[in-house]
Design an enzyme around this catalytic site. Structure first.
Site, PDB file in Angstrom:
ATOM      1  N   ARG A  75      67.575  28.995  57.236  1.00  0.00           N
ATOM      2  CA  ARG A  75      67.980  28.121  56.128  1.00  0.00           C
ATOM      3  C   ARG A  75      67.682  26.666  56.453  1.00  0.00           C
ATOM      4  O   ARG A  75      67.854  26.223  57.590  1.00  0.00           O
ATOM      5  CB  ARG A  75      69.479  28.272  55.858  1.00  0.00           C
ATOM      6  CG  ARG A  75      69.994  27.400  54.706  1.00  0.00           C
ATOM      7  CD  ARG A  75      71.514  27.467  54.611  1.00  0.00           C
ATOM      8  NE  ARG A  75      72.158  26.956  55.821  1.00  0.00           N
ATOM      9  CZ  ARG A  75      72.315  25.652  56.083  1.00  0.00           C
ATOM     10  NH1 ARG A  75      71.851  24.727  55.246  1.00  0.00           N
ATOM     11  NH2 ARG A  75      72.909  25.269  57.204  1.00  0.00           N
ATOM     12  N   VAL A  76      67.227  25.937  55.440  1.00  0.00           N
ATOM     13  CA  VAL A  76      67.155  24.480  55.503  1.00  0.00           C
ATOM     14  C   VAL A  76      67.951  23.943  54.316  1.00  0.00           C
ATOM     15  O   VAL A  76      68.194  24.665  53.348  1.00  0.00           O
ATOM     16  CB  VAL A  76      65.701  23.951  55.462  1.00  0.00           C
ATOM     17  CG1 VAL A  76      64.965  24.294  56.739  1.00  0.00           C
ATOM     18  CG2 VAL A  76      64.958  24.494  54.255  1.00  0.00           C
ATOM     19  N   SER A  77      68.331  22.683  54.389  1.00  0.00           N
ATOM     20  CA  SER A  77      69.256  22.144  53.394  1.00  0.00           C
ATOM     21  C   SER A  77      68.615  21.666  52.104  1.00  0.00           C
ATOM     22  O   SER A  77      69.293  21.522  51.097  1.00  0.00           O
ATOM     23  CB  SER A  77      70.070  20.994  54.015  1.00  0.00           C
ATOM     24  OG  SER A  77      70.816  21.462  55.117  1.00  0.00           O
ATOM     25  N   SER A  78      67.311  21.378  52.125  1.00  0.00           N
ATOM     26  CA  SER A  78      66.686  20.847  50.915  1.00  0.00           C
ATOM     27  C   SER A  78      65.246  21.326  50.776  1.00  0.00           C
ATOM     28  O   SER A  78      64.652  21.840  51.727  1.00  0.00           O
ATOM     29  CB  SER A  78      66.711  19.313  50.938  1.00  0.00           C
ATOM     30  OG  SER A  78      65.839  18.817  51.943  1.00  0.00           O
TER      31      SER A  78
ATOM     32  N   GLN B 299      62.561  20.046  53.257  1.00  0.00           N
ATOM     33  CA  GLN B 299      62.509  20.524  54.637  1.00  0.00           C
ATOM     34  C   GLN B 299      61.698  21.818  54.728  1.00  0.00           C
ATOM     35  O   GLN B 299      61.543  22.537  53.749  1.00  0.00           O
ATOM     36  CB  GLN B 299      63.928  20.750  55.162  1.00  0.00           C
ATOM     37  CG  GLN B 299      64.720  19.453  55.281  1.00  0.00           C
ATOM     38  CD  GLN B 299      66.152  19.704  55.730  1.00  0.00           C
ATOM     39  OE1 GLN B 299      66.884  20.462  55.115  1.00  0.00           O
ATOM     40  NE2 GLN B 299      66.558  19.045  56.801  1.00  0.00           N
TER      41      GLN B 299
END
Length: 203
Positions: A20-23, A26
């Site tokens: 997972r990345v936050s945005s 990314q």
């Protein structure tokens, strides 16, 4: 670089990856490559671009549905999975109850090994301590609010006293947004709105 974990190989165990990345800005490639290099089948990797603060994460929900007893969940870093240490421990507890192992590629946490279990138990103690400290901060915030004559409940609009208190707690840096909201008697969303209002005024 993976730390303390050999390439994942087993004839009977299914290793399932989560990344997972936050945005959207990314890139997931570092996590995906690390999981694949560790031996996770690309078809068994669930990934998404979404803030870890959100309770509903579609790819994570699908990953949980796919996992079966005897499987092992693999992540690149611990913060890719949990929103906080307590949240991470809660997730691992659920996995343990279902008979699912957990491995982290960049930390020596492996609930399928005696050493990894020992470290996990130590982290559980710290998670409980974190929860206790959070509760104490919220209680202290509510007490301070009562002493100022402010009662509980969510105000219908931002006022100078609430805004000032939110800014003070945010500046101190000791409490999360959720804890600040609980301390002053407003929702987390309201805290963000009040801070946004302050930014507008400052501009």
């Amino acid at each position: 670089m993976s730390v303390g974990i050999d390439t994942l190989t087993s004839m009977t165990t299914t290793y399932v990856g989560y990344a997972r990345v936050s945005s959207e800005q990314q890139n997931l490639s570092i996590q995906l490559n690390a999981l694949i290099e560790a031996g996770v089948d690309p078809d068994h990797i669930y990934s998404e671009k979404m803030s870890g603060a959100l309770k509903n994460r579609p790819a994570w929900d699908e990953c949980l549905k796919f996992l079966r007893k005897g499987d092992v969940l693999v992540v690149w870093k611990l913060d890719r999975l949990g929103r906080s240490l307590k949240n991470l421990m809660d997730i691992i507890d659920v996995l343990n109850e279902r008979g699912i192992g957990f491995k982290c590629l960049t930390a020596p946490i492996d609930t399928t090994s005696p050493e990894g279990v020992m470290l996990y138990q130590l982290l559980s103690v710290f998670a409980q301590y974190e929860k206790s400290i959070s509760a104490q901060r919220c209680a202290a915030g509510r007490k301070a609010a009562r002493e100022r004559g402010q009662v509980g409940g969510r105000p219908t609009k931002a006022n100078d006293e609430v805004l000032t208190r939110i800014i003070e707690l945010k500046t101190a840096g000791d409490m999360s947004i959720a804890e600040i909201g609980e301390a002053v008697g407003v929702s987390r969303a309201s805290v963000y709105r009040y801070l946004k209002t302050q930014e507008t005024i400052a501009a």
